[in-house]
Motif scaffolding. Sequence first.
Motif, mmCIF file in Angstrom:
data_model
loop_
_atom_site.group_PDB
_atom_site.id
_atom_site.type_symbol
_atom_site.label_atom_id
_atom_site.label_comp_id
_atom_site.label_asym_id
_atom_site.label_seq_id
_atom_site.Cartn_x
_atom_site.Cartn_y
_atom_site.Cartn_z
ATOM 1 N N ASN A 74 47.978 63.044 29.659
ATOM 2 C CA ASN A 74 48.248 64.485 29.542
ATOM 3 C C ASN A 74 47.766 65.134 28.247
ATOM 4 O O ASN A 74 48.338 66.111 27.814
ATOM 5 C CB ASN A 74 49.752 64.772 29.689
ATOM 6 N N SER A 75 46.785 64.582 27.602
ATOM 7 C CA SER A 75 46.284 65.228 26.392
ATOM 8 C C SER A 75 44.933 64.641 26.040
ATOM 9 O O SER A 75 44.437 63.740 26.701
ATOM 10 C CB SER A 75 47.261 65.043 25.228
ATOM 11 N N ARG A 76 44.382 65.116 24.969
ATOM 12 C CA ARG A 76 43.102 64.589 24.498
ATOM 13 C C ARG A 76 43.274 63.486 23.476
ATOM 14 O O ARG A 76 42.315 62.937 22.988
ATOM 15 C CB ARG A 76 42.277 65.724 23.884
ATOM 16 N N LYS A 77 44.517 63.185 23.140
ATOM 17 C CA LYS A 77 44.708 62.156 22.117
ATOM 18 C C LYS A 77 45.335 60.896 22.706
ATOM 19 O O LYS A 77 45.991 60.920 23.747
ATOM 20 C CB LYS A 77 45.555 62.677 20.967
ATOM 21 N N LEU A 78 45.130 59.813 22.022
ATOM 22 C CA LEU A 78 45.715 58.529 22.363
ATOM 23 C C LEU A 78 47.229 58.690 22.457
ATOM 24 O O LEU A 78 47.853 59.247 21.558
ATOM 25 C CB LEU A 78 45.345 57.542 21.245
ATOM 26 N N SER A 79 47.821 58.216 23.555
ATOM 27 C CA SER A 79 49.250 58.472 23.701
ATOM 28 C C SER A 79 50.066 57.346 24.339
ATOM 29 O O SER A 79 51.272 57.485 24.480
ATOM 30 C CB SER A 79 49.458 59.751 24.517
ATOM 31 N N HIS A 80 49.423 56.240 24.718
ATOM 32 C CA HIS A 80 50.194 55.180 25.380
ATOM 33 C C HIS A 80 49.514 53.834 25.156
ATOM 34 O O HIS A 80 48.288 53.756 25.094
ATOM 35 C CB HIS A 80 50.289 55.476 26.884
ATOM 36 N N VAL A 81 50.338 52.781 25.065
ATOM 37 C CA VAL A 81 49.819 51.419 24.910
ATOM 38 C C VAL A 81 50.612 50.491 25.821
ATOM 39 O O VAL A 81 51.810 50.671 26.039
ATOM 40 C CB VAL A 81 49.892 50.947 23.427
ATOM 41 N N GLY A 82 49.902 49.514 26.372
ATOM 42 C CA GLY A 82 50.527 48.487 27.186
ATOM 43 C C GLY A 82 49.994 47.125 26.772
ATOM 44 O O GLY A 82 48.944 47.015 26.137
ATOM 45 N N LEU A 83 50.696 46.104 27.154
ATOM 46 C CA LEU A 83 50.345 44.720 26.814
ATOM 47 C C LEU A 83 49.704 44.079 28.042
ATOM 48 O O LEU A 83 50.348 43.949 29.089
ATOM 49 C CB LEU A 83 51.609 43.975 26.400
ATOM 50 N N TYR A 84 48.440 43.691 27.913
ATOM 51 C CA TYR A 84 47.719 43.119 29.044
ATOM 52 C C TYR A 84 48.297 41.757 29.400
ATOM 53 O O TYR A 84 48.507 40.911 28.528
ATOM 54 C CB TYR A 84 46.224 43.004 28.719
ATOM 55 N N ALA A 85 48.571 41.547 30.701
ATOM 56 C CA ALA A 85 49.179 40.304 31.160
ATOM 57 C C ALA A 85 48.243 39.464 32.018
ATOM 58 O O ALA A 85 48.574 38.335 32.358
ATOM 59 C CB ALA A 85 50.453 40.619 31.949
ATOM 60 N N GLY A 86 47.075 39.979 32.351
ATOM 61 C CA GLY A 86 46.107 39.250 33.169
ATOM 62 C C GLY A 86 45.973 39.831 34.556
ATOM 63 O O GLY A 86 46.852 40.548 35.039
ATOM 64 N N ASN A 87 44.845 39.555 35.177
ATOM 65 C CA ASN A 87 44.559 40.003 36.547
ATOM 66 C C ASN A 87 44.730 41.508 36.745
ATOM 67 O O ASN A 87 45.207 41.937 37.792
ATOM 68 C CB ASN A 87 45.404 39.248 37.562
ATOM 69 N N GLY A 88 44.368 42.302 35.749
ATOM 70 C CA GLY A 88 44.459 43.744 35.862
ATOM 71 C C GLY A 88 45.867 44.287 35.716
ATOM 72 O O GLY A 88 46.107 45.476 35.897
ATOM 73 N N ARG A 89 46.810 43.440 35.360
ATOM 74 C CA ARG A 89 48.215 43.831 35.249
ATOM 75 C C ARG A 89 48.602 43.959 33.777
ATOM 76 O O ARG A 89 48.116 43.207 32.943
ATOM 77 C CB ARG A 89 49.070 42.759 35.926
ATOM 78 N N PHE A 90 49.473 44.910 33.480
ATOM 79 C CA PHE A 90 49.978 45.063 32.125
ATOM 80 C C PHE A 90 51.458 45.388 32.159
ATOM 81 O O PHE A 90 52.002 45.776 33.193
ATOM 82 C CB PHE A 90 49.180 46.125 31.351
ATOM 83 N N ILE A 91 52.108 45.200 31.021
ATOM 84 C CA ILE A 91 53.531 45.485 30.865
ATOM 85 C C ILE A 91 53.633 46.623 29.856
ATOM 86 O O ILE A 91 52.973 46.594 28.817
ATOM 87 C CB ILE A 91 54.284 44.240 30.369
ATOM 88 N N HIS A 92 54.463 47.602 30.172
ATOM 89 C CA HIS A 92 54.594 48.749 29.276
ATOM 90 C C HIS A 92 55.962 49.386 29.444
ATOM 91 O O HIS A 92 56.656 49.148 30.435
ATOM 92 C CB HIS A 92 53.478 49.769 29.559
ATOM 93 N N ALA A 93 56.346 50.169 28.447
ATOM 94 C CA ALA A 93 57.564 50.963 28.541
ATOM 95 C C ALA A 93 57.148 52.268 29.203
ATOM 96 O O ALA A 93 56.480 53.103 28.597
ATOM 97 C CB ALA A 93 58.180 51.185 27.168
ATOM 98 N N SER A 94 57.522 52.427 30.450
ATOM 99 C CA SER A 94 57.054 53.523 31.291
ATOM 100 C C SER A 94 58.027 54.696 31.283
ATOM 101 O O SER A 94 59.191 54.529 31.646
ATOM 102 C CB SER A 94 56.885 53.003 32.721
#
Length: 160
Positions: free
Chosen positions: A109-129
């Motif tokens: 929702n913006s032009r700036k960096l705003s979210h990070v997730g931890l890559y878990a493999g196979n295109g899957r990640f874990i994040h606080a959603s």
Amino acid sequence: MFASALFSGCASVSKTPASATERSRSDNQGLSFIPVIHPAVKIAENLKGVPYRYGGVTPKGFDCSGLVHYAYHKAGIKIPRTTRDLYRVSRRLPIEQAKPGDLLFFKINSRKLSHVGLYAGNGRFIHASTGQNRVADGSLEDPYWRDRLIGIGRLPVDRM
């Protein structure tokens, strides 16, 4: 299709091994090796379901960078606290080289960096959603996440 093609060689932390790095491997002498799962990913996996809390850095509630910071800290690895600082210190990688424990950076929702997730493999990640209001899985096969991905970073780690 997108993530399955690009992440087919990456490790996963799912219960069913899906990649070569997660299966037991043998060297030329027939010795088996136990697969290694990034410790921060293992910790984050165990936090799924914890509520989302803006500014949260404990199992009482996490924001996105708070979850990443907490998981790495519990794994004994010092990293910056904010999404911006994590992006700044991480080394950019092509998507094909992503490994469990790498960070996925998004613009929401913006032009700036705003979210990070931890890559878990196979295109899957874990994040606080914020959308699910909890720590949860995400998938790069989901067009929402795939279209908002702006970078993959690997952290230089400094053990505590």
